[in-house]
Design an enzyme around this catalytic site. Sequence first.
Site, PDB file in Angstrom:
ATOM      1  CB  SER A 218      -0.966  -0.042   1.185  1.00 24.82           C
ATOM      2  OG  SER A 218      -1.947   0.957   1.082  1.00 24.82           O
ATOM      3  CD  GLU A 333      -5.281  -3.678  -4.380  1.00 25.62           C
ATOM      4  OE1 GLU A 333      -5.389  -2.971  -3.359  1.00 25.62           O
ATOM      5  OE2 GLU A 333      -4.364  -4.511  -4.532  1.00 25.62           O
ATOM      6  CG  HIS A 424      -5.648  -2.024  -0.266  1.00 30.90           C
ATOM      7  ND1 HIS A 424      -4.629  -1.938  -1.188  1.00 30.90           N
ATOM      8  CD2 HIS A 424      -5.279  -1.215   0.766  1.00 30.90           C
ATOM      9  CE1 HIS A 424      -3.701  -1.123  -0.744  1.00 30.90           C
ATOM     10  NE2 HIS A 424      -4.067  -0.668   0.449  1.00 30.90           N
TER      11      HIS A 424
END
Length: 516
Positions: A218, A333, A424
């Site tokens: 990330s 995601e 995600h």
Amino acid sequence: MPLESSRRRFLQHCLSVSTAALLPPFALADLASPTQVTVAQGVLQGQQQADGTRSWKGVPFARPPVGKLRFKAPQPLQAWYAPLKAEAYGPWAVQQPYPPVLQDKPKGEEDCLYLNVWAPASPAVHVRPVLVWLHGGAFVLGSGGDPRFDGSDYARRGDLIFVTVNYRMGGFGYLGVHAEPGAANLGLQDQVAALRWVRDNISAFGGDPHNVTVMGESAGAMSIGCLLGVPAAKGLFARAIIQSGGARPLFQADEAAQVLHQVLQAGGVDAAQLQQMPVAELNNLFIKVAEQSNTPLLGGEAYHPAVDGSLLPVHPLEALHPVPTLIGHCRDESGLFVAGKAVNLLEGLPARVRAKVGEATWAQVEQTYQQSTGAEGDWQRELFSDIFVGVPALRLADRLAAAGAPVWAYRFDYANAGPYGPCHGSDIPYTFGLGQPGKGRGSFTAAEQRLSEQMRDSFIAFAHTGSPQTAALPTWPRHEPQALAYLRFDTPVSVASDYLGAARRALWETVPIAAL
């Protein structure tokens, strides 16, 4: 933390009432044990972990950025003269709240520039590769001291040195309050300072300073995407592992100036007053601006790196350091942000891209995604996922390969990775062998444990050899812009091609790199 307490902690690093304080650092080398090492600033006393590995936690790599050093580039450490106990994590950087699914409340301190090191149980006659982990958290939260990122497993399983790093975040790390070069990228400067510390000191732990792989997820992965274009970072790492990231998000210099203006206007203050404000009051001001970030300027991400003409002279994709790279993302995601009701990001990021490309191109974008999304899919979620990570990751992979770097691509596809599917961050428990989120180690099924081991072993192999191929995986082709092969981390693992699809790729090829 109050300034006085922060100073007190730093003085404890530098002073001691013991007789050892009368000795220079090199004289303390005679006291060495498997958990005692001598770095440039003095001796560190670590500890033996329950699993036999050794660790050094809360190691300072720069002076505390407090008082007059707030909003300043990281400054070199002074020496200490008695062994510095390195047995507990240092403070987290000042945090900002994010959707409840990610964090309940903010915490942290300005005095935050610490790193942590893990090594195998005993020193070796050979030098070991080094993995440096940069944590994620939207550039506003997280820490290298998060227990989820304990490096013992990598040290033991991988016969390597594992390092985690803190860096300044939010307005403390990415506001550009002063006119000094690089002031809008203090968080990146902190990362560079930590990597320099690794280069200069990791041999004391048995690590190879010439074989450092930087790895992150990330915001950590996006930081690496930026560091690949930072001249000051060139040569500080030999390889990169990028999980759910690319060379984004990035402000242009004028946009970064507008963000600073918004903060000053929201607080009714000037830059000099920001320097003097109590940390909690200042952070509340940063939070106030971030809560209104679903605008084309902020794009739901109020604080992050900028192309500033100094630390980051141009967009990273225009000046990459072509190192071997392993790059991947999660199949959906968007799932985490939808579940966490991250409205600012879900609305703001598309609004930013729309403003950049113009209405005519945006109409083509929407039409392409509506037509190319299957009956079971949600075209808006798929569009968000591709803007957020999918397209930036592909662009970075393509540019690195074109520059001559060996690149391998993957996607994390395991549908039962967590309550929101392969979204995600759902790959983090598998990256560290943690078990299912909230259930702890040992909660993997046999198939999930095998998947986690396959992921970890591929990352370890990459750190050792520069290739993620292991005997347990199918043949993993390199990424080529024409073939577009990638590995699917799923049960079972398999090889696939072109995760974006021809129509979407053709669409994004017409969009300038700065638009994402």
